[in-house]
Design a protein around this motif. Structure first.
Motif, short mmCIF file in Angstrom:
data_model
loop_
_atom_site.label_atom_id
_atom_site.label_comp_id
_atom_site.label_asym_id
_atom_site.label_seq_id
_atom_site.Cartn_x
_atom_site.Cartn_y
_atom_site.Cartn_z
N GLU A 38 0.99 -1.01 -0.05
CA GLU A 38 0.18 0.08 -0.28
C GLU A 38 0.98 1.50 0.20
O GLU A 38 1.89 1.32 0.90
N LEU A 39 0.60 2.35 -0.94
CA LEU A 39 1.90 3.62 -1.21
C LEU A 39 0.36 4.63 -0.50
O LEU A 39 -0.42 4.94 -0.65
N LYS A 40 0.99 5.10 0.02
CA LYS A 40 0.40 7.35 0.83
C LYS A 40 0.96 7.25 -0.91
O LYS A 40 2.13 7.85 -0.14
N PHE A 41 0.42 8.62 -1.25
CA PHE A 41 0.87 9.61 -2.49
C PHE A 41 0.82 10.42 -1.80
O PHE A 41 -0.25 11.14 -1.23
N ARG A 42 2.01 11.24 -1.85
CA ARG A 42 2.02 12.92 -0.73
C ARG A 42 1.97 13.45 -2.36
O ARG A 42 2.97 14.16 -2.96
N CYS A 43 0.59 14.58 -2.36
CA CYS A 43 0.53 14.95 -3.16
C CYS A 43 1.19 16.69 -3.36
O CYS A 43 1.42 17.62 -4.10
N GLN A 44 1.94 17.06 -2.11
CA GLN A 44 2.52 18.17 -1.60
C GLN A 44 3.13 18.31 -2.38
O GLN A 44 4.23 18.96 -1.81
N CYS A 45 4.13 17.47 -2.41
CA CYS A 45 5.51 17.17 -3.08
C CYS A 45 5.62 16.63 -4.09
O CYS A 45 7.10 16.21 -4.17
N GLY A 46 5.24 16.99 -4.86
CA GLY A 46 5.23 16.80 -6.33
C GLY A 46 6.90 17.14 -7.04
O GLY A 46 6.55 18.33 -6.82
N LEU A 47 7.00 16.87 -7.75
CA LEU A 47 8.41 17.23 -8.77
C LEU A 47 8.41 17.44 -10.69
O LEU A 47 7.86 16.03 -10.72
N TRP A 48 8.82 18.36 -11.42
CA TRP A 48 8.91 18.09 -12.18
C TRP A 48 10.27 17.13 -12.86
O TRP A 48 11.40 17.42 -12.43
N ILE A 49 9.20 15.65 -13.54
CA ILE A 49 11.09 15.36 -13.42
C ILE A 49 11.52 14.51 -15.11
O ILE A 49 10.41 14.03 -15.64
N HIS A 50 12.39 14.84 -15.98
CA HIS A 50 12.52 14.65 -17.59
C HIS A 50 12.59 13.21 -17.02
O HIS A 50 13.15 12.38 -16.29
N ALA A 51 12.16 12.39 -17.93
CA ALA A 51 11.39 11.55 -18.58
C ALA A 51 13.40 10.39 -18.44
O ALA A 51 13.90 9.04 -17.87
N GLU A 52 14.50 11.53 -19.54
CA GLU A 52 15.52 11.03 -19.28
C GLU A 52 16.44 10.64 -18.25
O GLU A 52 17.55 10.05 -17.89
N ASP A 53 16.16 11.53 -17.28
CA ASP A 53 16.75 11.20 -16.06
C ASP A 53 15.74 10.03 -14.99
O ASP A 53 16.57 9.51 -13.56
N VAL A 54 15.01 9.44 -15.79
CA VAL A 54 14.60 7.34 -15.14
C VAL A 54 15.08 6.59 -15.44
O VAL A 54 15.08 6.28 -16.71
N ASP A 55 15.88 5.66 -14.74
CA ASP A 55 16.37 4.87 -15.84
C ASP A 55 14.90 3.51 -15.82
O ASP A 55 14.75 3.05 -14.08
N LEU A 56 14.49 3.08 -16.86
CA LEU A 56 13.18 2.30 -16.87
C LEU A 56 14.44 0.82 -16.52
O LEU A 56 12.70 -0.16 -15.84
#
Length: 293
Positions: A90-108
């Motif tokens: 189960e996960l609680k998503f902290r919507c007040q802590c979001g961030l813009w992230i470039h897809a290339e910064d995500v290791d698939l």
């Protein structure tokens, strides 16, 4: 209560198990980030966090607004609680802590399960609600709980560290994130017409004032753009006058803030044609001069 040392160890161990459990399934996934994807980031300040790609930017589909989720038990009105699946807790998503992230910064290779459409919609809706009126959303018992606030403060420090470790150039993103119906595709929120403004301030609110647009609202204050016949003035209305002021750049120069009664403002930025571009806390935004009848 906040996680103790044993809880932290358990969360990290569960995180390791999840990585191993989903490694094989990842090979069949599309080799691009998609809406609802859950993934791990290498975080300079280590916290057991799972990120969700909630929506991409209308002008740059490689730029994603992502929200962190964790297993800490307390859930406030600003969070979205998503039940466990066969491969994740189960996960609680902290919507007040979001961030813009470039897809290339995500290791698939670090991508995991995916949220369902309804679950992603719930997270998206809460992000929009927080952008419109965060103080109202946060005004609940859990949101004021000291243990919860301590956890959120630690999470924000980790998120800030992530932001500093990723792309550091100005990105074509916006702070104001409304519902999909409220923002016309391909149009930045700061370029909204008068009838899209969120502050409800009408024309004629001062000499030469054409309209007032809310840029973003946070627990620290509210940033507005005041559009005049001869230019734009940016106003920062903090909850407390000693709250940190956003960094506003124009023509690569940091703009100075001037103290007014209960708020701060910049000098007038004159029009160059029909458009003024600024960088606000590293986010490139644009104001467009409204047409007068």
């Amino acid at each position: 209560m906040k996680p103790n040392e044993g809880t932290y160890a358990s969360l990290f161990e569960r995180s390791r198990e999840l990585r191993e459990a989903i490694a094989a399934a990842e090979q069949a996934r599309p080799r691009r980030l998609e809406r609802g994807d859950l993934f791990f980031l290498k975080m300079p300040i280590a916290l057991p966090v799972t990120w969700c790609a909630v929506f991409s930017h209308s002008q740059d589909h490689g730029l994603w607004y992502c929200v962190p989720g964790d297993s800490f038990s307390l859930v406030s009105a600003a969070d979205v609680d998503v039940p466990a699946s066969t491969v994740r807790s189960e996960l609680k998503f902290r919507c007040q802590c979001g961030l813009w992230i470039h897809a290339e910064d995500v290791d698939l290779a670090n991508r995991g399960d995916r949220l369902g459409p309804d679950e992603v919609d719930s997270v998206r809706a809460m992000v929009g609600q927080l952008a419109t009126d965060p103080l109202a959303v946060l005004d609940d018992d859990v949101g004021h709980d000291p243990d919860y606030l301590e956890w959120i403060d630690e999470l924000r420090l980790a998120v800030d560290a992530v932001a500093d470790s990723l792309h550091n150039e100005d990105v074509h993103s916006v702070r104001l994130i409304g519902s999909e119906a409220a923002i016309e595709p391909g149009r930045q929120a700061l370029s909204l017409a008068a009838d899209d403004a969120t502050t409800g301030v009408s024309e004629g609110d001062g000499p030469g004032l054409l309209q007032r647009l809310q840029v973003f609202q946070s627990p620290q204050g509210r940033l507005q753009g005041c559009i005049y016949d001869d230019g734009v003035v940016v106003e920062w209305h903090p909850v407390e006058m000693d709250a940190p002021t956003p960094v506003v750049r124009h023509d690569d120069a940091v703009m100075e803030w001037f103290s007014q009664e209960m708020f701060w403002c910049t000098r007038l930025i004159p029009w160059r044609g029909e458009r003024i571009e600024l960088s606000i806390d590293g986010e490139r935004v644009a104001f467009e001069k409204p047409l007068r009848n």
